[in-house]
Design an enzyme around this catalytic site. Structure first.
Site, PDB file in Angstrom:
ATOM      1  N   GLY A   1       0.877  -1.214   0.060  1.00  0.00           N
ATOM      2  CA  GLY A   1       0.112  -0.191  -0.360  1.00  0.00           C
ATOM      3  C   GLY A   1       1.083   0.836  -0.213  1.00  0.00           C
ATOM      4  O   GLY A   1       0.300   2.292  -0.591  1.00  0.00           O
TER       5      GLY A   1
ATOM      6  N   GLU B   1       3.851   4.191   5.970  1.00  0.00           N
ATOM      7  CA  GLU B   1       2.788   2.838   6.006  1.00  0.00           C
ATOM      8  C   GLU B   1       1.350   3.877   5.413  1.00  0.00           C
ATOM      9  O   GLU B   1       1.527   5.651   4.755  1.00  0.00           O
ATOM     10  CB  GLU B   1       1.697   2.646   7.262  1.00  0.00           C
ATOM     11  CG  GLU B   1       0.859   2.223   8.049  1.00  0.00           C
ATOM     12  CD  GLU B   1       1.280   1.009   7.112  1.00  0.00           C
ATOM     13  OE1 GLU B   1       1.087   0.535   5.595  1.00  0.00           O
ATOM     14  OE2 GLU B   1       1.126  -0.109   7.407  1.00  0.00           O
TER      15      GLU B   1
ATOM     16  N   ASP C   1      -5.006   1.719  10.663  1.00  0.00           N
ATOM     17  CA  ASP C   1      -6.458   1.313  10.594  1.00  0.00           C
ATOM     18  C   ASP C   1      -6.665   0.881  11.971  1.00  0.00           C
ATOM     19  O   ASP C   1      -6.412   1.490  13.200  1.00  0.00           O
ATOM     20  CB  ASP C   1      -6.653   0.119   9.239  1.00  0.00           C
ATOM     21  CG  ASP C   1      -8.623   0.107  10.318  1.00  0.00           C
ATOM     22  OD1 ASP C   1      -9.086   0.585   9.845  1.00  0.00           O
ATOM     23  OD2 ASP C   1      -8.182  -1.182   9.544  1.00  0.00           O
TER      24      ASP C   1
ATOM     25  N   LYS D   1      -7.105   6.195  10.278  1.00  0.00           N
ATOM     26  CA  LYS D   1      -8.780   6.521  11.052  1.00  0.00           C
ATOM     27  C   LYS D   1      -8.570   5.751  12.658  1.00  0.00           C
ATOM     28  O   LYS D   1      -8.960   4.613  13.203  1.00  0.00           O
ATOM     29  CB  LYS D   1      -9.245   4.836  10.330  1.00  0.00           C
ATOM     30  CG  LYS D   1      -9.577   5.241   8.821  1.00  0.00           C
ATOM     31  CD  LYS D   1     -10.265   3.666   8.797  1.00  0.00           C
ATOM     32  CE  LYS D   1     -10.199   3.581   6.993  1.00  0.00           C
ATOM     33  NZ  LYS D   1     -10.618   1.888   6.715  1.00  0.00           N
TER      34      LYS D   1
ATOM     35  N   PHE E   1     -13.563   2.650   3.497  1.00  0.00           N
ATOM     36  CA  PHE E   1     -12.859   2.141   3.417  1.00  0.00           C
ATOM     37  C   PHE E   1     -12.550   2.346   2.042  1.00  0.00           C
ATOM     38  O   PHE E   1     -13.663   3.038   0.616  1.00  0.00           O
ATOM     39  CB  PHE E   1     -13.821   0.381   2.937  1.00  0.00           C
ATOM     40  CG  PHE E   1     -12.075  -0.799   2.744  1.00  0.00           C
ATOM     41  CD1 PHE E   1     -10.942  -0.952   3.415  1.00  0.00           C
ATOM     42  CD2 PHE E   1     -12.350  -0.568   0.952  1.00  0.00           C
ATOM     43  CE1 PHE E   1     -10.128  -1.171   3.075  1.00  0.00           C
ATOM     44  CE2 PHE E   1     -10.265  -1.609   1.099  1.00  0.00           C
ATOM     45  CZ  PHE E   1     -10.011  -1.296   2.036  1.00  0.00           C
TER      46      PHE E   1
HETATM   47  P1  IMP Z   1      -4.262  -2.074  10.405  1.00  0.00           P
HETATM   48  O1  IMP Z   1      -3.336  -2.970  10.666  1.00  0.00           O
HETATM   49  O2  IMP Z   1      -5.934  -2.683  10.762  1.00  0.00           O
HETATM   50  O3  IMP Z   1      -3.945  -0.816  11.008  1.00  0.00           O
HETATM   51  O4  IMP Z   1      -4.551  -2.047   9.412  1.00  0.00           O
HETATM   52  C1  IMP Z   1      -3.770  -1.530   8.083  1.00  0.00           C
HETATM   53  C2  IMP Z   1      -3.538  -1.918   7.209  1.00  0.00           C
HETATM   54  O5  IMP Z   1      -4.848  -2.302   6.284  1.00  0.00           O
HETATM   55  C3  IMP Z   1      -3.342  -0.613   5.573  1.00  0.00           C
HETATM   56  O6  IMP Z   1      -1.862  -0.799   5.107  1.00  0.00           O
HETATM   57  C4  IMP Z   1      -3.177  -1.162   4.627  1.00  0.00           C
HETATM   58  O7  IMP Z   1      -3.325  -2.028   4.196  1.00  0.00           O
HETATM   59  C5  IMP Z   1      -4.725  -1.506   5.221  1.00  0.00           C
HETATM   60  N1  IMP Z   1      -6.500  -1.112   5.403  1.00  0.00           N
HETATM   61  C6  IMP Z   1      -6.552  -0.329   6.023  1.00  0.00           C
HETATM   62  N2  IMP Z   1      -8.167   0.322   6.099  1.00  0.00           N
HETATM   63  C7  IMP Z   1      -7.651   0.390   4.433  1.00  0.00           C
HETATM   64  C8  IMP Z   1      -8.893   0.980   3.882  1.00  0.00           C
HETATM   65  O8  IMP Z   1      -9.774   2.427   4.000  1.00  0.00           O
HETATM   66  N3  IMP Z   1      -8.805   0.746   1.761  1.00  0.00           N
HETATM   67  C9  IMP Z   1      -7.496   0.320   1.669  1.00  0.00           C
HETATM   68  N4  IMP Z   1      -6.840  -0.330   2.649  1.00  0.00           N
HETATM   69  C10 IMP Z   1      -7.134  -0.396   3.823  1.00  0.00           C
END
Ligand code: IMP
Ligand code: MG
Length: 179
Positions: free
Chosen positions: A43, A98, A102, A130, A151
Site C-alpha cells: 500500500g 505506511e 486502521d 482512522k 474504506f
Molecule cells: P491495520 O493493521 O488494521 O492498521 O491495517 C492497516 C492496513 O490495512 C493498511 O496498511 C492497509 O493495507 C489496510 N487498510 C486499512 N484500511 C484500509 C482502507 O480504507 N483502504 C485500503 N486498505 C486499508
C-alpha cells in the site's frame, strides 16, 4: 475505473500538497542525519515514492511486506512478515512509511519487531489515519490526513488488489464490495 468510484475524498493536488508538507517536516526533523525510510508494501509504494522525493536528506530506503487483508475490508488480526529488510538497522534512524493506520495491529507488531533490532530511533509516518478504528496502542508521529471510518482506495491503497493505480483517493460504490 472512475465508474466504480462513489466519491473522491482527496484529489491529486491535495495529496501532492500534503506530501510536500510532510517531506519538509521530515527534512527539518532529521537535518544532518541519514535516516532509512522503510515502506510497508504494498500500500505505501506510491506515497513512499512521492515522500522520499519531497525530502532533502541523504536518506536510503528499503521495503518490508506484511500480510494484509486479502479480499476483505477489515484486519484479521494476524500479521506475517512476507519480506524482511535487506539492511541492518542497528543504530539507524528509521522512518516507517505506511499508507493507512486502521486497527493499528500491523504497525504495533512491526514496531515491536523492528525495536528488537536496536535502531537509534523509530518514527512512524502514515498518510491516512482512522483513529476511530484503533485496537492496538499505536500513534503515528506524522499523519497526512485523518479519515472517517470508510474504506478508501487509490494512491497505492487497494480493494482486492485493484485501484492502487488511481491517482486520487476515492470511496468505492457499495455494489463493488458485494460482487
Ligand atoms: P491495520 O493493521 O488494521 O492498521 O491495517 C492497516 C492496513 O490495512 C493498511 O496498511 C492497509 O493495507 C489496510 N487498510 C486499512 N484500511 C484500509 C482502507 O480504507 N483502504 C485500503 N486498505 C486499508
Ligand atoms: Mg491492503
Amino acid at each position: 475505473m472512475r465508474e466504480d468510484i462513489l466519491k473522491i475524498l482527496f484529489t491529486e493536488d491535495q495529496l501532492k500538497k500534503r506530501v510536500t508538507e510532510l517531506g519538509a517536516a521530515l527534512t527539518e526533523r532529521f537535518a544532518g542525519k541519514e535516516p532509512l525510510f522503510i515502506g510497508v508494501l504494498k500500500g505505501s509504494f506510491v506515497f513512499m515514492a512521492d515522500l522520499v522525493r519531497a525530502v532533502d536528506l541523504k536518506s536510503s530506503l528499503d521495503f518490508m511486506a506484511v500480510s494484509s487483508y486479502g479480499r476483505g475490508t477489515s484486519s484479521s488480526g494476524a500479521v506475517n512478515i512476507m519480506k524482511d529488510l535487506s539492511e541492518d538497522i542497528a543504530g539507524r534512524d528509521i522512518i516507517i512509511v505506511e499508507d493507512i493506520l486502521d486497527s493499528g495491529v500491523t504497525l504495533n507488531y512491526l514496531c515491536g519487531y523492528l525495536q528488537n533490532r536496536k535502531p537509534a530511533s523509530i518514527t512512524l509516518v502514515t498518510l491516512f489515519d482512522k483513529p476511530s478504528r484503533r485496537k492496538a496502542p499505536v500513534k503515528a508521529d506524522y499523519v497526512g490526513f485523518e479519515v472517517p471510518d470508510e474504506f478508501i482506495v487509490g494512491y497505492g491503497l487497494d480493494f482486492a488488489e485493484k485501484y492502487r493505480n488511481l491517482p486520487y483517493i476515492g470511496v468505492l460504490k457499495p455494489d463493488i464490495y458485494s460482487n
